[in-house]
Design a protein around this motif. Structure first.
Motif, PDB file in Angstrom:
ATOM      1  N   VAL A  40       3.798   5.665  -3.110  1.00  0.00           N
ATOM      2  CA  VAL A  40       5.179   6.218  -3.607  1.00  0.00           C
ATOM      3  C   VAL A  40       5.194   6.163  -5.035  1.00  0.00           C
ATOM      4  N   GLN A  41       4.321   5.474  -5.689  1.00  0.00           N
ATOM      5  CA  GLN A  41       4.106   5.304  -7.264  1.00  0.00           C
ATOM      6  C   GLN A  41       3.421   6.513  -7.726  1.00  0.00           C
ATOM      7  N   SER A  42       2.608   6.885  -6.767  1.00  0.00           N
ATOM      8  CA  SER A  42       1.452   8.125  -7.267  1.00  0.00           C
ATOM      9  C   SER A  42       2.534   9.356  -7.360  1.00  0.00           C
ATOM     10  N   ARG A  43       3.697   9.149  -6.557  1.00  0.00           N
ATOM     11  CA  ARG A  43       4.387  10.553  -6.499  1.00  0.00           C
ATOM     12  C   ARG A  43       5.541  10.357  -7.726  1.00  0.00           C
ATOM     13  N   GLU A  90       0.824  -1.229  -0.056  1.00  0.00           N
ATOM     14  CA  GLU A  90      -0.155  -0.074  -0.021  1.00  0.00           C
ATOM     15  C   GLU A  90       0.994   1.068  -0.018  1.00  0.00           C
ATOM     16  N   LEU A  91       1.881   1.311   0.740  1.00  0.00           N
ATOM     17  CA  LEU A  91       2.862   2.178   0.845  1.00  0.00           C
ATOM     18  C   LEU A  91       3.269   2.496  -0.529  1.00  0.00           C
ATOM     19  N   ALA A  92       3.952   1.395  -1.156  1.00  0.00           N
ATOM     20  CA  ALA A  92       4.240   1.511  -2.399  1.00  0.00           C
ATOM     21  C   ALA A  92       3.415   2.179  -3.613  1.00  0.00           C
ATOM     22  N   LYS A  93       2.210   1.869  -3.273  1.00  0.00           N
ATOM     23  CA  LYS A  93       1.132   2.563  -4.374  1.00  0.00           C
ATOM     24  C   LYS A  93       1.398   3.930  -4.183  1.00  0.00           C
TER      25      LYS A  93
END
Length: 226
Positions: free
Chosen positions: A77-80, A72-75
């Motif tokens: 970070v991907q949004s950034r 979930e945190l990776a998603k």
């Protein structure tokens, strides 16, 4: 394998790759370098709190390094605009010759910079394995399944929070050392802020009186060979 402490829970592990766990530089009064002096190949984020996620977005954009964290945190970070690699507890990601395994941590989670409006998933610790094995516990309370960290991974080095209030305190971290059974234990997450004041020398004495581990108290910028 070389291990450098940049204060708080920010550790740099250099083997075939340069890995930084919890890259908290700006706002970290203990940090020995600035975020733009870091040049990791890999960032590992144990959770989304500001004193752990820290300068991850800025560093990743500047260096194009890999970012590893819970899914979930990776998603987020991907949004950034960062191509983060997500995993979940018990999952392993191999980058080159280095193996990163996310393990449980008993804590809260949330992404400060997102105003806690984004699901951050579970907090985590991480096992980093190459020429040696390091366990970074992240922010966590004491939990009995730390004995499984010993049984499954046999870490040579354990990096454990001792500051209390938001994590284990010294007494709990000593008991954690007994469960994990590392050769070396290093205290972290203390004295950065007044509410997590703790005496690392007290922790060191208790560990060496009550366990077979060597307790190493580091100063920011110190490096040890593992």
């Amino acid at each position: 394998m070389k291990l450098t402490w940049h204060g708080h829970s920010n550790f740099e592990i250099v083997d075939s790759l340069d890995t930084i766990v919890d890259p908290f530089f700006m706002g970290n009064k203990m940090a020995d370098i600035k975020w733009d002096e870091a040049s990791p190949d890999v960032l590992v984020l144990t959770h989304g709190h500001a004193d752990h996620m820290g300068d991850a977005i800025s560093i990743a954009k500047a260096t194009d390094c890999e970012v590893i964290c819970v899914n979930e945190l990776a998603k987020y970070v991907q949004s950034r605009g960062i191509d983060a690699i997500g995993a979940n507890l018990g999952g392993t990601i191999d980058v080159g010759r280095v193996r990163y395994t996310l393990v449980p941590a008993v804590h809260s989670n949330g992404i400060d910079e997102a105003g806690f409006g984004w699901d951050a998933g579970s907090p985590a610790g991480v096992i980093i394995k190459e020429s040696s094995i390091i366990y970074h516990a992240g922010d966590t309370a004491l939990f009995n399944d730390m004995s499984l960290i010993h049984e499954l991974y046999r870490p040579k080095v354990a990096l454990l929070p001792i500051g209390g209030r938001f994590t284990m305190d010294i007494d709990a971290a000593v008991l954690a050392t007994k469960l994990i059974k590392p050769d070396i234990v290093i205290p972290m997450h203390y004295n950065t802020f007044d509410v997590i004041r703790a005496d690392p020398l007290k922790f060191q004495k208790m560990v060496e009186d009550e366990t077979d581990a060597e307790a190493v108290v580091m100063e920011p910028g110190d490096t040890i060979d593992v």
